[in-house]
Each structure stands twice: as C-alpha cells, then as structure tokens.
Design an enzyme around this catalytic site. Structure first.
Site, PDB file in Angstrom:
ATOM      1  N   CYS A 215       2.122   3.126  -3.140  1.00 20.53           N
ATOM      2  CA  CYS A 215       1.253   4.125  -3.781  1.00 20.53           C
ATOM      3  C   CYS A 215       0.932   5.293  -2.861  1.00 20.53           C
ATOM      4  O   CYS A 215       0.667   6.394  -3.325  1.00 20.53           O
ATOM      5  CB  CYS A 215      -0.066   3.499  -4.212  1.00 20.53           C
ATOM      6  SG  CYS A 215       0.079   2.460  -5.669  1.00 20.53           S
TER       7      CYS A 215
ATOM      8  N   CYS B 127     -26.831  -4.273  17.509  1.00 19.88           N
ATOM      9  CA  CYS B 127     -28.033  -3.506  17.844  1.00 19.88           C
ATOM     10  C   CYS B 127     -29.268  -4.151  17.225  1.00 19.88           C
ATOM     11  O   CYS B 127     -30.319  -4.219  17.862  1.00 19.88           O
ATOM     12  CB  CYS B 127     -27.878  -2.044  17.417  1.00 19.88           C
ATOM     13  SG  CYS B 127     -26.830  -1.089  18.564  1.00 19.88           S
TER      14      CYS B 127
ATOM     15  N   HIS C  76     -31.461   5.961  19.888  1.00 18.68           N
ATOM     16  CA  HIS C  76     -30.346   6.901  19.713  1.00 18.68           C
ATOM     17  C   HIS C  76     -30.748   8.349  19.427  1.00 18.68           C
ATOM     18  O   HIS C  76     -29.918   9.242  19.528  1.00 18.68           O
ATOM     19  CB  HIS C  76     -29.393   6.387  18.637  1.00 18.68           C
ATOM     20  CG  HIS C  76     -28.689   5.128  19.052  1.00 18.68           C
ATOM     21  ND1 HIS C  76     -27.839   5.078  20.132  1.00 18.68           N
ATOM     22  CD2 HIS C  76     -28.752   3.865  18.571  1.00 18.68           C
ATOM     23  CE1 HIS C  76     -27.381   3.840  20.276  1.00 18.68           C
ATOM     24  NE2 HIS C  76     -27.928   3.080  19.348  1.00 18.68           N
TER      25      HIS C  76
ATOM     26  N   CYS D 150       0.856  -1.191   0.000  1.00 14.79           N
ATOM     27  CA  CYS D 150       0.000   0.000   0.000  1.00 14.79           C
ATOM     28  C   CYS D 150       0.891   1.240   0.000  1.00 14.79           C
ATOM     29  O   CYS D 150       0.622   2.229  -0.683  1.00 14.79           O
ATOM     30  CB  CYS D 150      -0.884   0.044   1.240  1.00 14.79           C
ATOM     31  SG  CYS D 150      -1.707  -1.504   1.645  1.00 14.79           S
TER      32      CYS D 150
END
Lengths: 262, 149
Positions: free
Chosen positions: A80, A223, A182, A77
């Site tokens: 690049c 959840c 939430h 990785c």
C-alpha cells in the site's frame, strides 16, 4: 451532630488541593525550544549521528524488512505504501492525530496497528514488543530531519488540554509535575543526568540505560516512576494526550528517531 | 454513640478518597518558618544522616543538592548548595524544610519528605507512607545543622 459531621468530612476533603494543575502555568517559550540532543555528550551525539554506530538502526533495518514482507495471509505494508501507493515520508512528524474511522487520538504505533487490523487481516502488535518497535522506528526514520508539525484543530484541542493538565499536575510521593523538571530546571543536573526540555522528537529512542530501543510511553513511565507515581499504561488515553501536548510544545524540532540518549 | 460511629465512617471515607490523609505533623508543632522540636523527641545521629543524604534508597538528596567535601560523584544542582546550611538556618528551620518545604513556597521543587496528605497518583504500595521516617528526618537535621561551610 450531623452537621458537625459533614463539616469534618468537608474539612478532610478540602485538604486535597494538590491534584489540580498549577494555576499560573506558563508553557515553555517556543523561542527557547531545544532538542534533548543539545544536552548529550559529544560521544553520544556522534553515536546518534552515524547510522552505523547508532544501535537504533538495528530496529530500523528490521522494521524495513517487516514492512516489505507480508504475513502468510496478508499483504505487506509496502504493497500500500510503496511506489504508486501512499508514501510515508514526513508522516511521523504529523502524529499523534485523529483516526478518522474511530474519531480517537492515535499515535504512530496505534496507526500501525490500525493498518494491521483494518487492512492486513493481522493481529495488533504488542506495545514495546520488538516488531512494533521495529516498524515504528522504520516509519519514524522516514521523517528524520523534518520539523515536528501537528496542527491543533477542534477535535484535537480537548486531548491537548488533557495532556497539558497532565504535564502541569504534581504527582507521586515526591509530588513533582513534568513541568517542574522540564520547563523550570532544564539544563541543571539531577545527579549524573542533565535535565533536557523533555521533548518527544527522538522516539522511539535507543537508551543506553535500557540497552534497547523504547517508546515515548516507556519514557513517560520511567519519569512517572521516578517521582514515585503510579505510571499509566502504554497507549493509555492519558499518555496519548501527553504525547500530543509534547508534539505541539516541541513544534519545529527536527525528528531524530531513532535518537540515542543516556 | 451511633452518630459518632457514622461520623467516624464519613471521616474515614473522606480520608480514603485518595488524598485526604491526615497531616503527619500537628499544626501546633510549627512555629513561623520552623518546627522547633524534634519529631521523635530525641536528637538525630549525624553519621546516619550523612548516609541518608547520599543513599539512593534513603533521602538521595544529592540528586539535587551539593555539599562541598562530600565524597560523592555527580551531586545535582536543582536545589541550592547546602555546604553551609547549618550556618544559615536553625535546626528547626532545616526540619521544616525537609518535612514540607511547600509550606513556605507552594511552588517549590523540593519534595516534602515527611508528609502524606494532599498527594496525587502515588505508587501503589507507597500510599499513606512518607518518603522518610521521623527518625531519618532527625538524622538529616543533625547532619545538616553541623554543616557550617
């Protein structure tokens, strides 16, 4: 007889009202947005804040090594994204986004796998496997402290709406939507847990309950399972769209990955 | 006879589309904001009700409700305290609120514990099953009706 029959069938079908999202849905007030960090005990906050105590850094360190080492046949990785290449600081704060080659919504893990198959002649890594968790923790950690900032455009908007629908739709035997906990009940306690606003800015997160690092989609599955709903698959379109909705809903929060949560 | 068969088939097909399950409690058992009569025809057992109220694999009501004096750590506060619920509500009113509180408040966060219709994306294996049995609901009614603060 036939007509009566149809009426019976229609009557039965019309009992299916609840799969539609809440019609008067109101999104979380952008001025009230707070990170899950605010609901932690001081001990857990301290654990997250100290890179030596935060167990998530085991994955960050491992990810940094994987990032620099190519596999036998492929470039690393870093070849690049190193000096002179495209740096990755701040990138995680702008995900999920559209992959230009396929036109599809992609999150950070998906993008890492795109790089592997497209540029590194390597196989995609398994979701929730140690290597993908490590690489995503490392890349996400390069955006720590930067504000989550995903800009909606015409291509993202349909996914955003899909994710928003998921957030507001009741599901499971307990018949609750993400919204019920939430948006409407954050700050209250559900037994030992203080319900947060359910933001995504800490992922991948080290969860004490898991005793390991896990992705946002693993949290979604928890959840969903909590309300006794059939969870979606990791990296499913539903969960990617939900991830996008959460990124926009939590715009401006600082990236905390790897966060520590109970 | 054949027409009736087709009709039944259609009905079954409609019911099998995922959310078309029939209501467990017949409409004529509701009266105002209450279900006056026991779902089992028998009174519940308050001791068993206390156990169901607490148990993770029972009702696990302490997730959201506090009962003062109940020796259970970390009782939640998403719902109202129930320490004196027996003084505020009749057994029939308590029964309806456990069976399906959304009949009173469509926007409620209180899950319906004895209902199988109109649900979405239910876990495989739990489809068509209520969270609690009628006997467990009656045990809870007996336990809560005796809480008078």
């Amino acid at each position: 007889m036939k007509r009566g029959c149809l009426a019976v069938a229609l009557l039965l079908l019309s009992a299916c009202g609840d799969a539609a999202p809440d019609p008067d849905r109101a999104d979380l007030d952008p001025n009230a947005v707070v990170s899950g960090y605010a609901f932690l005990t001081p001990e857990t906050q301290a654990q997250q804040d100290d890179d030596f105590l935060n167990p998530g850094f085991l994955w960050v360190d491992r990810g940094a090594k994987l990032f620099r080492s190519g596999e036998a046949v492929s470039a690393s990785c870093a070849s690049c994204h190193g000096a002179g290449g495209r740096p990755l600081e701040g990138v995680a704060a702008r995900y999920p986004r559209i992959d230009e080659a396929t036109g599809k919504l992609t999150n950070l893990e998906g993008r890492i796998n795109v790089c592997r198959t497209r540029h590194q002649a390597a196989k995609p890594l398994a979701h929730e496997g140690e290597d993908l968790l490590a690489l995503s923790a490392y890349v996400a950690s390069l955006s720590r402290g930067m504000p989550v900032s995903v800009q909606l455009d015409d291509r993202l908007r349909p996914y955003y709406e899909q994710g928003r629908d998921y957030f507001f739709t009741r599901r499971g035997q307990l018949n609750l939507a993400c919204h019920h906990c939430h948006d409407r009940n954050w700050g209250r306690s559900l037994r030992g847990d203080t319900i947060s606003q359910g933001h995504a800015n800490g992922f991948p997160t080290y969860r004490l309950e898991w005793q390991t690092l896990g992705s946002l989609h693993r949290r979604f599955r928890d959840c969903d399972t909590g309300v006794r709903a059939e969870p979606m698959s990791l990296a499913s379109e539903e969960y990617l769209a939900l991830e996008l909705y959460l990124a926009v809903r939590g715009a401006g929060l600082a990236v905390e990955a790897p966060a520590v949560r109970p | 006879m054949r027409a009736l068969g087709t009709c039944l088939l259609l009905g079954v097909a409609a019911a099998a589309t995922g959310c078309g399950e029939r209501a467990l409690v017949a409409p004529d058992r509701f009266s105002g904001d209450a279900i006056p009569h026991s779902l089992t025809g028998m009174p519940g057992d308050p001791e068993a009700g206390r156990a169901t109220f607490v148990a993770r694999d029972g009702g696990h009501c302490v997730l959201c409700h506090v009962v003062a004096g109940l020796d259970v750590p970390f009782q939640g506060n998403v719902g109202p305290a129930l320490s004196d619920v027996g003084a505020r509500l009749t057994p029939g009113q308590i029964r309806l609120r456990i069976v399906d509180a959304s009949r009173l408040n469509p926007d409620t966060v209180m899950p319906a514990y004895y209902r199988v219709h109109g649900l979405n994306q239910v876990s495989r294996g739990l489809e068509g099953k209520p969270v609690l049995s009628s006997g467990q609901v009656e045990d809870l009614v007996a336990y809560l009706a005796a809480l008078d603060g």
